[in-house]
Design a protein around this motif. Sequence first.
Motif: not given
Lengths: 253, 253, 253, 253
Positions: A86, A109-110
């Motif tokens: 990420v 998450k990104i």
Amino acid sequence: MSRTTALRVTVWNENRHERQNPRVREIYPEGIHSAIAGFLTEAGMAARTATLDEPEHGLTDDVLNGTDVLIWWGHLAHGEVRDDIVAKVQRRVLDGMGLIVLHSGHDSKIFRALMGTSCALKWREANEKERLWVVAPGHPIAAGIGESIELEREEMYGEHFDIPAPDELVFASWFEGGEVFRSGCAYERGSGKVFYFRPGHETYPTYWHPDVQRVIANAANWARPVDRERPVYGNARPLEAIGAKTGKGGEAE
Amino acid sequence: MSRTTALRVTVWNENRHERQNPRVREIYPEGIHSAIAGFLTEAGMAARTATLDEPEHGLTDDVLNGTDVLIWWGHLAHGEVRDDIVAKVQRRVLDGMGLIVLHSGHDSKIFRALMGTSCALKWREANEKERLWVVAPGHPIAAGIGESIELEREEMYGEHFDIPAPDELVFASWFEGGEVFRSGCAYERGSGKVFYFRPGHETYPTYWHPDVQRVIANAANWARPVDRERPVYGNARPLEAIGAKTGKGGEAE
Amino acid sequence: MSRTTALRVTVWNENRHERQNPRVREIYPEGIHSAIAGFLTEAGMAARTATLDEPEHGLTDDVLNGTDVLIWWGHLAHGEVRDDIVAKVQRRVLDGMGLIVLHSGHDSKIFRALMGTSCALKWREANEKERLWVVAPGHPIAAGIGESIELEREEMYGEHFDIPAPDELVFASWFEGGEVFRSGCAYERGSGKVFYFRPGHETYPTYWHPDVQRVIANAANWARPVDRERPVYGNARPLEAIGAKTGKGGEAE
Amino acid sequence: MSRTTALRVTVWNENRHERQNPRVREIYPEGIHSAIAGFLTEAGMAARTATLDEPEHGLTDDVLNGTDVLIWWGHLAHGEVRDDIVAKVQRRVLDGMGLIVLHSGHDSKIFRALMGTSCALKWREANEKERLWVVAPGHPIAAGIGESIELEREEMYGEHFDIPAPDELVFASWFEGGEVFRSGCAYERGSGKVFYFRPGHETYPTYWHPDVQRVIANAANWARPVDRERPVYGNARPLEAIGAKTGKGGEAE
């Protein structure tokens, strides 16, 4: 400003629903990633795919450095995506790589790392009609699209959507059950561009819809890296080097 | 909309330069945090301080839950700030707490987490003149400020500053050596507000400047939490509960 | 930053529907302007009214110079508003006076002049339900408001709404018939603030709705002029006067 | 998305300085318009020119309807531009034509009409150095540009610049004498795009600078009209036509 080389797009997909749920596999026999890579290839792009369960999630340095625009679909397994990957993707975006985040990727998450907010929202699975209205009629991501896109059945996403106010809001969605949603959100982050596009629940054939395909292709073109040297950060040239005649300069005290 | 209770401000400071460098201690004998808390108290606010080396960096749940606006100064020891406390502060901001990030705090974990970018910039220590021009003349953070603030000597920060485009750009700085900088940047994030304000290198008496004090007090007032229920996220009310007559509804398939 | 003097609000209304249509008169026996001025007075503001058919439309220099925030409702007679008075109001806004434009005021000369666009939209009169969702949960205009405002019957306004992208989008509306609309739009223009708020068709009792009243009161407080000297435009101080040592300066050639 | 047809650019110039002032004529022997049209032609665009003293200022319906992007330079004679032609250009922009406003064009009728503000600023003619810093490193208008553009001698423009906050701020200028300026401002208005670019005082050879030429060419490409149907405004389809089952519908009361 030659456009002779094809845009290099990597379509990343978690690829779990397709293997676990026959209904999803029926709609996307080769996975959502292959469906998307397919229509982007037809649009003249150099599209490839990467999935969660490949080594390094298919996102090696070689792949990322050879990617102009990354497309992201995830849902069940956000937590399984490695933090170091990420972080690497985030750096690539700030360095110019485009990123298109689709549907449940809002919670990846990104996307959360790049937005800085929770990216939470309301949702309901009830086969509702969605109408995506164009609110930025001159935006290149809306090219070829009528005044709205109608999807007969989709999952509902509703406000409040906890994102930074988009730099440009391209689409806003209406849902049968009474909600609205900012469904096409464009951002500039570092030297890169990010576009969030809402539609695409895995149990509906959304990515076979020609308008949805057109928007994703438009977004990929819009998000292509700009050809220029990257900014230089850190200790700047001393005063004398830049010709200022301030009578001060010298060492900081 | 009563304003009878004083705004509760917590001024957080790393408090290292002051203990290591006699020159800094001479300017801020009780630390940058105490200087800032001092003028905010005089402005009628309920200001207290917290520093890195206190237990939990002075940011216990009790402190954070009792804070309307948090002010942040850090530089040498960004890496020593605990990740779990950064995460807690970020959640509080999204839940409505105001955050004012000063000067070298641009590189703090909390600011980078909320911005989603590197927050990198150019810098030079050369005793340069800085002039902060007001570019948003109707913004409440500029109340009482003339058309610019002049600081005879400051550290230079220059573009490119790797932040998301501010929701509102209030000040832009000119530096003697040839650089410009977006030096007053207002953001809305979740239910909270964030303001980045550039000036305040520890070796200059910047926080004693009346205009700088006025801007920080204005920003604290602007960043006060809005009195309303927080958004509800997650699974929304089913269709029947909201009275839609769609003939669809039911379980998602 | 004393708040001892009450905010001076002038509520401007075309006041034609009320005199021509018994149904409107039934809802607003003393006119929409009086209804709005009434609840703002109760909120502690110094509210007065002005209407189209008064001399100078009730907007003399004395009135405008004594107005902190102007509220505007018009529909049938936009064309009868004198251009010189529109120009005067526009100058006052750029000089700091707040302006709140309601409902069909989207098509007023003053709003179009300040926006620079056609401000056109889609509309339908069909007694539809409107739900205004809060999309900026930390904005002071949303204080005291739940996650949405529900109006059982209103005129529909739909996208595309031909306005500049709002500096801050506070509300987005859902309509029963399938449309969405950016229904709470905040702008900074010159030293003044402008807020467009959609609801308020004359045949519905919208301005008696407590949430609608709260939003208008919030907007008036938000739009209050900022207390500072106005920017100076035109020929700037010559170089020597500002102490630059450029070795150039002198007359332009 | 074929790019086979060249972008059709019309460069409009007041063309008065060039005929009155030998120094200007020396720099731009065939006028500023011809210089700009020249480098755009070299960049592969179909560029033509139009000037104030031609019939209809050279902006007939035929010319405007055949123009993708209009570039505007004016200074001495803003007041001589016919209001009906300004209104026609404004409509064309809202309908999709790009508009690039250069330097003293900030005070033109067309720019002020589209911005809704005074567009006033500070200025000084003192042969100052200007440095335009890129603040949006991923914006296509900055393609091929280093971290700043340096112009050895230019007229100074300083803040406050009375414009709406740009949708995207691409460049911010530093001036030797102590001022800053938002010098590259991108807007979306209706279906069209507007870019204001500061440099280009008539007594300096600014439009022969390769970086300035590159920015103007980039801006023209960025401002090209998007290929899609224009929004439809006015009375919307009745409820029954769009399939809503509201049990209300019918005539407005």
